[in-house]
Design a protein around this motif. Structure first.
Motif, short mmCIF file in Angstrom:
data_model
loop_
_atom_site.label_atom_id
_atom_site.label_comp_id
_atom_site.label_asym_id
_atom_site.label_seq_id
_atom_site.Cartn_x
_atom_site.Cartn_y
_atom_site.Cartn_z
N THR A 1 0.77 -1.25 0.19
CA THR A 1 -0.14 0.05 0.01
C THR A 1 0.74 1.21 -0.06
N ASP A 2 2.09 1.22 0.29
CA ASP A 2 2.68 2.26 0.52
C ASP A 2 4.26 2.09 0.05
N GLN A 3 4.45 1.48 -1.14
CA GLN A 3 5.84 1.43 -1.60
C GLN A 3 6.56 2.44 -2.28
N LYS A 4 5.50 3.39 -2.75
CA LYS A 4 6.11 4.71 -3.43
C LYS A 4 7.07 4.31 -4.29
N GLN B 1 4.86 -7.91 -8.08
CA GLN B 1 4.78 -6.92 -7.17
C GLN B 1 3.84 -6.13 -7.57
N TYR B 2 2.78 -5.50 -6.72
CA TYR B 2 1.77 -4.62 -6.96
C TYR B 2 1.37 -3.46 -6.02
N ASP B 3 1.48 -2.40 -6.23
CA ASP B 3 1.24 -1.34 -5.06
C ASP B 3 -0.06 -0.56 -5.47
N LEU B 4 -0.92 -0.45 -4.36
CA LEU B 4 -2.30 0.12 -4.67
C LEU B 4 -2.13 1.44 -4.60
N GLU B 5 -0.94 2.45 -4.07
CA GLU B 5 -0.69 3.72 -3.99
C GLU B 5 -1.68 4.31 -2.93
N LEU B 6 -1.72 3.77 -1.78
CA LEU B 6 -2.83 4.48 -0.84
C LEU B 6 -2.07 5.22 0.04
N ASN B 7 -0.84 5.10 0.53
CA ASN B 7 0.25 5.78 1.45
C ASN B 7 -0.36 6.13 2.70
N TYR B 8 -0.88 5.13 3.51
CA TYR B 8 -1.28 5.25 4.67
C TYR B 8 -0.27 6.31 5.65
N THR B 9 1.20 5.76 5.43
CA THR B 9 2.00 6.37 6.41
C THR B 9 2.22 8.04 6.08
N ASP B 10 1.48 8.52 5.14
CA ASP B 10 1.74 9.90 4.77
C ASP B 10 0.95 10.88 5.97
N PHE C 1 -7.94 13.29 15.17
CA PHE C 1 -8.98 13.67 14.50
C PHE C 1 -9.02 13.48 12.98
N ARG C 2 -7.86 14.13 12.31
CA ARG C 2 -7.74 14.06 10.94
C ARG C 2 -7.26 12.68 10.59
N LYS C 3 -6.52 11.91 11.43
CA LYS C 3 -6.09 10.57 11.21
C LYS C 3 -7.16 9.83 11.14
N ILE C 4 -8.29 9.76 11.52
CA ILE C 4 -9.51 8.85 11.65
C ILE C 4 -10.37 9.21 10.41
N LEU C 5 -10.27 10.73 10.06
CA LEU C 5 -11.11 10.96 8.75
C LEU C 5 -10.43 10.47 7.28
N VAL C 6 -9.16 10.52 7.46
CA VAL C 6 -8.30 10.13 6.49
C VAL C 6 -8.31 8.64 6.11
N PHE C 7 -8.14 8.03 7.27
CA PHE C 7 -7.99 6.46 7.45
C PHE C 7 -9.26 6.06 7.00
#
Length: 377
Positions: free
Chosen positions: A39-42, A56-65, A72-78
């Motif tokens: 999800t976060d290979q970049k 290898q496949y990357d979904l380009e979600l980038n949770y670690t950003d 509060f923002r973490k919950i909304l973005v997550f």
């Protein structure tokens, strides 16, 4: 047989990434069709060398950003990313038509078992049951972690198979009918073993709260009083690098305690050392202990949850100390420094016990699990 692994990324030098790489490479060589979905290979390359036959496949979600944003923002973005994650992963799995899909207990764990792609779902955890409660967080984050720890148990129940690393950890999850114990295998077969002559202690791991290197550095002040001729090298990187370096300076240990960047050929560092030390606050099955053991090092470790108790046979291949017992840890290190005969005896026992974790033995357990899951299809 088609096997798919789901993980945040393969770019880190951590134990979980090393274990996954070794398993994927072994399975590919055995003729399995292996894919890794991140999800976060970049577009970063895997840290460890991955067999070219592994897709290898990357979904380009980038949770670690969003790792450093407010709760509060973490919950909304997550929530937004989870919805996107579910859609992207479901579409890819329908295309891959895997027999078995394995979650490494990352962001997909809460919903992977609900995806209708025809595969058997396996949940694999590389930490202990109470990992989240051992972060040391306070206030609202502590409450969040307590809630997530409770949901972890409910999540684990929903998979066709739930794999933990130790029998100790299995007991913490209760009487789950789908639980299986499969430990990590040795990362490598060393070309030679440590001769245990060098006056060097090694520690390996990420510079974060979990690994507890602050405890080890503080313990070293007791070692230094008795053995200023011995050195400690800690291989890793992470957010606490500056904090740990400041602690080394404050204790005036900069001449004997060194923070070293990760190296791919960590085997060379193990075999040129004489003792391995570990002061983690929690683990799953620590690769550093397995790697030190296969290289023939005596092991000195805190008896944290989980893993050290499975690997270290007290007084045979090393010593277990109560967590936060810095003086006790230092005492065992000094004992081994004094006694070369004991070091070599424990080193021989380490090498013998490492045979319980050969890749052939551990991977057979995975093969048996895969066959059982497909048989029950």
């Amino acid at each position: 047989m088609k096997i798919v692994y789901c993980i945040v990324g393969t770019f880190n030098s951590g134990g979980m990434e090393r274990v996954l790489t070794n398993k994927a490479n072994y399975l590919a060589k055995m003729g399995y069709d292996i894919s890794i979905i991140t999800t976060d290979q970049k577009e970063r390359k895997p840290y460890f060398d991955l067999d070219k036959r592994v897709s290898q496949y990357d979904l380009e979600l980038n949770y670690t950003d969003e790792i450093n944003v407010s709760l509060f923002r973490k919950i909304l973005v997550f929530k937004r990313k989870q919805k996107n994650h579910r859609g992207k992963l479901s579409a890819l799995l329908l295309r891959l038509k895997a027999d078995i899909v394995i979650s490494m207990f990352d962001h997909d764990a809460t919903f992977l078992h609900t995806l209708k792609d025809g595969s058997k779902k396996v949940l694999e955890i590389h930490f202990s049951r109470y990992k989240r409660l051992q972060y040391g967080r306070k206030g609202i984050w502590k409450l969040v972690n307590m809630f997530r720890s409770w949901t972890d148990l409910n999540t684990a129940k929903k998979y066709h198979s739930f794999v933990v690393l130790t029998h100790e950890d299995k007991g913490y999850w209760g009487d789950l009918p789908n639980i299986t114990v499969i430990p990590n295998a040795n990362s490598f077969i060393p070309q030679k073993h440590a001769d245990l002559i060098a006056k060097k202690v090694i520690a390996v791991g990420r510079y974060d709260y979990q690994k507890g290197f602050d405890e080890l550095i503080q313990a070293w002040k007791h070692v230094y009083r008795v053995h200023p001729d011995w050195s400690l090298s800690i291989f890793g990187h992470g957010p606490l690098a500056e904090t740990l370096q400041s602690l080394i300076q404050d204790l005036e240990l900069q001449d004997v305690v060194r923070l070293c960047t990760p190296v791919k050929n960590i085997e060379k560092e193990y075999v040129s050392s004489s003792i391995l030390a570990m002061t983690s606050r929690y683990e799953g099955l620590p690769m550093a202990l397995l790697e030190g053991q296969v290289c023939g090092l005596p092991l000195v470790s805190y008896a944290c949850k989980c893993g050290p108790k499975d690997i270290i046979h007290e007084g045979e291949n090393g010593f277990l100390l109560a967590e936060r017992d810095q003086e006790g840890l230092a005492g065992k290190l000094v004992l081994l420094m004094h006694n070369a005969t004991l070091r070599k005896q424990m080193g021989r026992t380490s090498r013998a016990l490492s045979l319980n974790y050969t890749e052939e033995i551990i991977m057979k357990q995975w093969f048996d699990l895969f066959k059982q899951l497909i048989k029950n299809n």
